[in-house]
Design a protein around this motif. Structure first.
Motif, short mmCIF file in Angstrom:
data_model
loop_
_atom_site.label_atom_id
_atom_site.label_comp_id
_atom_site.label_asym_id
_atom_site.label_seq_id
_atom_site.Cartn_x
_atom_site.Cartn_y
_atom_site.Cartn_z
N PHE A 125 22.04 2.50 103.62
CA PHE A 125 21.67 3.64 104.45
C PHE A 125 21.40 3.25 105.90
O PHE A 125 21.02 4.08 106.71
N GLN A 126 21.59 1.97 106.22
CA GLN A 126 21.40 1.52 107.59
C GLN A 126 22.54 2.01 108.48
O GLN A 126 23.61 2.38 107.99
N ASN A 127 22.28 2.02 109.78
CA ASN A 127 23.25 2.48 110.79
C ASN A 127 23.59 3.96 110.66
O ASN A 127 24.69 4.39 111.00
N ARG A 128 22.64 4.72 110.16
CA ARG A 128 22.79 6.17 110.05
C ARG A 128 21.69 6.90 110.85
O ARG A 128 21.54 8.11 110.71
N GLY A 129 20.90 6.16 111.61
CA GLY A 129 19.84 6.76 112.42
C GLY A 129 18.51 6.92 111.71
O GLY A 129 17.57 7.46 112.30
N ILE A 130 18.40 6.47 110.48
CA ILE A 130 17.17 6.64 109.72
C ILE A 130 16.03 5.83 110.33
O ILE A 130 14.93 6.35 110.54
N GLY A 131 16.27 4.57 110.65
CA GLY A 131 15.24 3.74 111.25
C GLY A 131 14.80 4.28 112.60
O GLY A 131 13.61 4.32 112.92
N ILE A 132 15.77 4.73 113.40
CA ILE A 132 15.46 5.31 114.70
C ILE A 132 14.57 6.54 114.53
O ILE A 132 13.59 6.72 115.26
N GLU A 133 14.90 7.39 113.58
CA GLU A 133 14.11 8.60 113.35
C GLU A 133 12.70 8.25 112.84
O GLU A 133 11.72 8.88 113.26
N LEU A 134 12.58 7.27 111.98
CA LEU A 134 11.26 6.87 111.50
C LEU A 134 10.39 6.38 112.65
O LEU A 134 9.21 6.77 112.77
N VAL A 135 10.95 5.57 113.54
CA VAL A 135 10.19 5.08 114.70
C VAL A 135 9.87 6.24 115.65
O VAL A 135 8.76 6.32 116.18
N ARG A 136 10.79 7.16 115.84
CA ARG A 136 10.54 8.32 116.71
C ARG A 136 9.34 9.11 116.20
O ARG A 136 8.46 9.50 116.98
N ARG A 137 9.29 9.34 114.90
CA ARG A 137 8.16 10.09 114.33
C ARG A 137 6.84 9.35 114.50
O ARG A 137 5.81 9.96 114.77
N CYS A 138 6.90 8.04 114.38
CA CYS A 138 5.69 7.24 114.62
C CYS A 138 5.22 7.42 116.05
O CYS A 138 4.04 7.68 116.30
N ARG A 139 6.13 7.28 116.99
CA ARG A 139 5.76 7.36 118.40
C ARG A 139 5.24 8.75 118.76
O ARG A 139 4.40 8.87 119.66
N GLU A 140 5.68 9.79 118.07
CA GLU A 140 5.14 11.13 118.30
C GLU A 140 3.66 11.21 117.93
O GLU A 140 2.92 12.01 118.50
N MET A 141 3.22 10.39 116.99
CA MET A 141 1.83 10.42 116.54
C MET A 141 0.88 9.83 117.58
O MET A 141 -0.30 10.20 117.61
N ALA A 142 1.37 8.94 118.42
CA ALA A 142 0.54 8.31 119.46
C ALA A 142 1.42 8.07 120.69
O ALA A 142 1.77 6.93 121.00
N PRO A 143 1.79 9.13 121.38
CA PRO A 143 2.78 9.01 122.45
C PRO A 143 2.33 8.19 123.66
O PRO A 143 3.17 7.64 124.37
N SER A 144 1.03 8.06 123.90
CA SER A 144 0.57 7.28 125.05
C SER A 144 0.30 5.82 124.69
O SER A 144 -0.02 5.01 125.56
N SER A 145 0.43 5.49 123.45
CA SER A 145 0.10 4.17 122.95
C SER A 145 1.14 3.13 123.35
O SER A 145 2.32 3.42 123.48
N GLU A 146 0.68 1.89 123.53
CA GLU A 146 1.59 0.75 123.59
C GLU A 146 2.04 0.48 122.15
O GLU A 146 1.23 0.51 121.22
N TRP A 147 3.32 0.24 121.97
CA TRP A 147 3.86 0.00 120.63
C TRP A 147 4.27 -1.45 120.49
O TRP A 147 4.96 -2.00 121.34
N LEU A 148 3.82 -2.07 119.42
CA LEU A 148 4.09 -3.48 119.15
C LEU A 148 4.79 -3.65 117.82
O LEU A 148 4.54 -2.87 116.88
N VAL A 149 5.62 -4.66 117.74
CA VAL A 149 6.25 -5.03 116.48
C VAL A 149 6.56 -6.52 116.56
O VAL A 149 6.89 -7.03 117.63
N GLN A 150 6.39 -7.20 115.46
CA GLN A 150 6.79 -8.61 115.40
C GLN A 150 8.01 -8.70 114.51
O GLN A 150 8.00 -8.22 113.37
N THR A 151 9.09 -9.25 115.04
CA THR A 151 10.33 -9.29 114.28
C THR A 151 11.20 -10.44 114.74
O THR A 151 11.08 -10.91 115.86
N ASP A 152 12.06 -10.85 113.89
CA ASP A 152 13.12 -11.77 114.28
C ASP A 152 14.45 -11.22 113.79
O ASP A 152 15.38 -11.03 114.56
N LYS A 153 14.53 -10.88 112.54
CA LYS A 153 15.78 -10.41 111.96
C LYS A 153 16.24 -9.07 112.52
O LYS A 153 17.43 -8.79 112.60
N ALA A 154 15.31 -8.21 112.93
CA ALA A 154 15.67 -6.87 113.40
C ALA A 154 15.51 -6.72 114.91
O ALA A 154 15.44 -5.61 115.42
#
Length: 116
Positions: free
Chosen positions: A63-92
């Motif tokens: 189901f990757q490359n269908r916009g699902i991950g982008i939409e999940l992150v978008r919904r997260c950012r809507e919950m705290a739009p003024s927040s700094e967003w952090l993620v620790q990743t290497d593979k992604a």
């Protein structure tokens, strides 16, 4: 296992039994479904104002490359739009680069726990 979080060798009955505790104790969680099948999820810890941290984002490979991950992150950012967003990743890293995350000079330090 399907998204690379664990292997059969490292997954114990105790881990499986307690897997949902992290989701239950997150600030918020979003999920994506195809009929009754869970195909993606994200969990976040946040103070809803200054900082928010994406702890886990996973989308099943088929189901990757269908916009699902982008939409999940978008919904997260809507919950705290003024927040700094952090993620620790290497593979992604390329995924997060694509949606506007940039590298910073901060360090993530850790004390290993029971699970990792």
């Amino acid at each position: 296992m399907a998204v690379g979080w664990a292997t059969e060798e490292t997954t114990t009955e105790e881990i499986i039994k307690n897997f949902n505790i992290g989701f239950l104790n997150s600030t918020f969680v979003f999920s994506a479904w195809n009929s009754k099948r869970l195909v993606g999820c994200v969990k976040v810890l946040s103070d809803l104002h200054l900082r928010s941290i994406i702890l886990d984002l996973a989308v099943l490979p088929e189901f990757q490359n269908r916009g699902i991950g982008i939409e999940l992150v978008r919904r997260c950012r809507e919950m705290a739009p003024s927040s700094e967003w952090l993620v620790q990743t290497d593979k992604a890293k390329s995924f997060y680069d694509k949606i506007g995350f940039v590298e910073n000079d901060d360090y993530f330090l850790r004390i290993p726990g029971k699970w990792f």
